[in-house]
Design an enzyme around this catalytic site. Structure first.
Site, PDB file in Angstrom:
ATOM      1  N   ASP A 155       0.823  -1.215   0.000  1.00  0.00           N
ATOM      2  CA  ASP A 155       0.000   0.000   0.000  1.00  0.00           C
ATOM      3  C   ASP A 155       0.860   1.269   0.000  1.00  0.00           C
ATOM      4  O   ASP A 155       2.082   1.205   0.021  1.00  0.00           O
ATOM      5  CB  ASP A 155      -0.937  -0.074   1.232  1.00  0.00           C
ATOM      6  CG  ASP A 155      -2.270   0.606   0.985  1.00  0.00           C
ATOM      7  OD1 ASP A 155      -2.392   1.396   0.037  1.00  0.00           O
ATOM      8  OD2 ASP A 155      -3.210   0.347   1.778  1.00  0.00           O
ATOM      9  N   ASP A 210     -10.267   3.516  -3.388  1.00  0.00           N
ATOM     10  CA  ASP A 210     -10.932   2.292  -2.919  1.00  0.00           C
ATOM     11  C   ASP A 210     -12.353   2.123  -3.461  1.00  0.00           C
ATOM     12  O   ASP A 210     -13.173   3.041  -3.397  1.00  0.00           O
ATOM     13  CB  ASP A 210     -11.025   2.302  -1.386  1.00  0.00           C
ATOM     14  CG  ASP A 210      -9.672   2.083  -0.751  1.00  0.00           C
ATOM     15  OD1 ASP A 210      -8.644   2.143  -1.456  1.00  0.00           O
ATOM     16  OD2 ASP A 210      -9.644   1.859   0.475  1.00  0.00           O
TER      17      ASP A 210
HETATM   18  C1  GAL Z   1      -6.183   1.288   1.442  1.00  0.00           C
HETATM   19  C2  GAL Z   1      -6.289   0.263   0.331  1.00  0.00           C
HETATM   20  C3  GAL Z   1      -7.385  -0.706   0.719  1.00  0.00           C
HETATM   21  C4  GAL Z   1      -7.009  -1.363   2.027  1.00  0.00           C
HETATM   22  C5  GAL Z   1      -6.764  -0.323   3.105  1.00  0.00           C
HETATM   23  C6  GAL Z   1      -6.221  -0.936   4.380  1.00  0.00           C
HETATM   24  O1  GAL Z   1      -5.185   2.197   1.128  1.00  0.00           O
HETATM   25  O2  GAL Z   1      -6.571   0.890  -0.879  1.00  0.00           O
HETATM   26  O3  GAL Z   1      -7.594  -1.663  -0.306  1.00  0.00           O
HETATM   27  O4  GAL Z   1      -5.853  -2.151   1.838  1.00  0.00           O
HETATM   28  O5  GAL Z   1      -5.841   0.655   2.664  1.00  0.00           O
HETATM   29  O6  GAL Z   1      -5.931  -0.010   5.358  1.00  0.00           O
END
Ligand code: GAL
Length: 395
Positions: A155, A210
């Protein structure tokens, strides 16, 4: 004669020296995702509520429901499995939620014939404020390999001042050197246009913020519904191919806030886009409707077609659109998409999908799993609002 034999021997010797010098993990990194990865990830449904029990039960369910047989294989724990680093800098899994440790859990997942995945972050902290991998890339990659990790979602939170290309290259190199083939899923949300730099570094890269379990909502922090995600894929088809995929995010099918038609459209699009198919729902309680969508092998075959060509939009009349994906054997997958609010007839012409206008082609309905007959020049279906017709056209 003798010279020729000596030549052959020297070539064999040189080849074996070269292969000895390549670290074991490097041998297959580039071959890990010849078709889009398929599996399950904890985030969309469970967020931080992850545990050893959930992962074991999900692995059991992946086998029992037939999802494994349909091609789903990676079981990936997203954020929140990690709590700290020890005095040596080793990442520490949550001892309460994962009492048996990650090696034992990976062994369990492997014992089911499945693969095991984890999540980390290129910055100092993950999006849920757990320790990130910045400065610990080699250490973490080595640890993942020792645990038996097969897939890393990486991430982009807490990365102020970092360059995405450089940060993901660093983890890619660490994984390549770790001695175990590990898929690298780049989760940078599309900000630095990873499709331009990520092929060869990771196997898939997120193209958007997301996904949300809704048709067209959007969140102030960047989360977005299905329609917005689909619209953001329109110009990206040229960048995907075997080993390197655009990732429009994980599936929301079965999470309860869209209709069955909307989930059918969602899944159809992901397959037409050659997207990774990471289920994001609770596999322990699949409704018959959800099962019918996630387990439709004919639609999955479109996603997994060996040519690996991402589909694209070929006609746009506002509320109705036509999308097409070339398949092996000169076939085409076609989506007739009704994003409006009234029932509509939608047509595709053979010309729009690159066939001779006068050609005869067989049409199969991939959701009804029915041959519809031979058609010349065009095919028309009546499509409900927020739904698709998905066909395979075989000239
Ligand atoms: C976001 C990511 C999500 C999930 C989340 C967890 O940045 O896009 O899919 O992994 O973090 O904190």
């Amino acid at each position: 004669m003798e010279t020729r034999i000596r030549c052959v021997l020297l070539t064999v010797l040189a080849a074996s020296i070269i292969s000895i010098q390549i670290p074991a993990g490097d041998l297959s990194f580039d071959d890990l995702a010849k078709t889009p990865p398929m599996g399950w990830n904890s985030w969309n449904k469970f967020a931080c509520n992850v545990s050893e029990t959930l992962i074991k039960e999900t692995s059991d369910a992946m086998v029992a429901t037939g999802m494994k047989d349909a091609g789903y294989q990676y079981v990936v724990i997203d954020d929140c499995w990690q709590v700290s680093r020890d005095a040596q800098g080793n990442i520490v899994p949550d001892p309460v939620r994962f009492p048996s440790g990650m090696k034992a859990l990976a062994d369990y997942v492997h014992s089911k014939g499945l693969k095991f995945g984890l999540y980390s972050d290129a910055g100092t902290a993950t999006c849920q404020k757990r320790p990130g991998s910045r400065g610990f890339e080699e250490k973490d990659a080595t640890q993942y390999a020792a645990w038996g990790v097969d897939y890393l979602k990486y991430d982009w939170c807490s990365t102020e001042g970092q360059d995405a290309h450089a940060a993901y290259t660093r983890m890619s190199k660490a994984l390549r050197g770790a001695g175990r083939p590990i898929v690298l899923s780049i989760c940078e949300w599309g900000g630095s246009q990873p499709w331009l730099w990520a092929p060869g570094i990771g196997h898939l890269w997120r193209t958007t913020g997301d996904i949300q379990d809704c048709w067209d909502c959007s969140q102030p922090w960047g989360g977005m519904g299905l329609i917005h995600i689909i619209d953001l894929q329109t110009e990206l088809h040229a960048y995907a191919g075997p080993g390197h995929w655009n990732d429009p995010d994980m599936l929301e099918v079965g999470n309860g806030h869209m209709t069955t038609s909307e989930y059918r459209a969602h899944f159809s699009f992901w397959c037409l886009l050659a997207a990774p198919l990471m289920a994001g729902n609770d596999l322990r309680e699949l409704s018959p409707e959800t099962k019918e969508i996630l387990l439709n092998k004919e639609v999955i075959t479109v996603d997994q077609d060996p040519l690996g060509i991402q589909g694209r939009k070929v006609a746009d009349a506002g509320p109705t659109q036509v999308w097409m994906k070339p398949l092996s054997g000169a076939a085409r997958a076609v989506i007739l998409f009704n994003r409006g609010s009234a029932v509509s007839p939608i047509s595709v012409t053979w010309e729009q999908i690159g066939l001779a206008p006068g050609a005869e082609a067989q049409v199969r309905d991939l959701w009804a799993k029915k041959d519809l007959g031979t058609f010349k020049a065009r095919f028309t279906a009546t499509v409900k609002p927020h739904d698709v017709a998905m066909i395979r056209v075989q000239p």
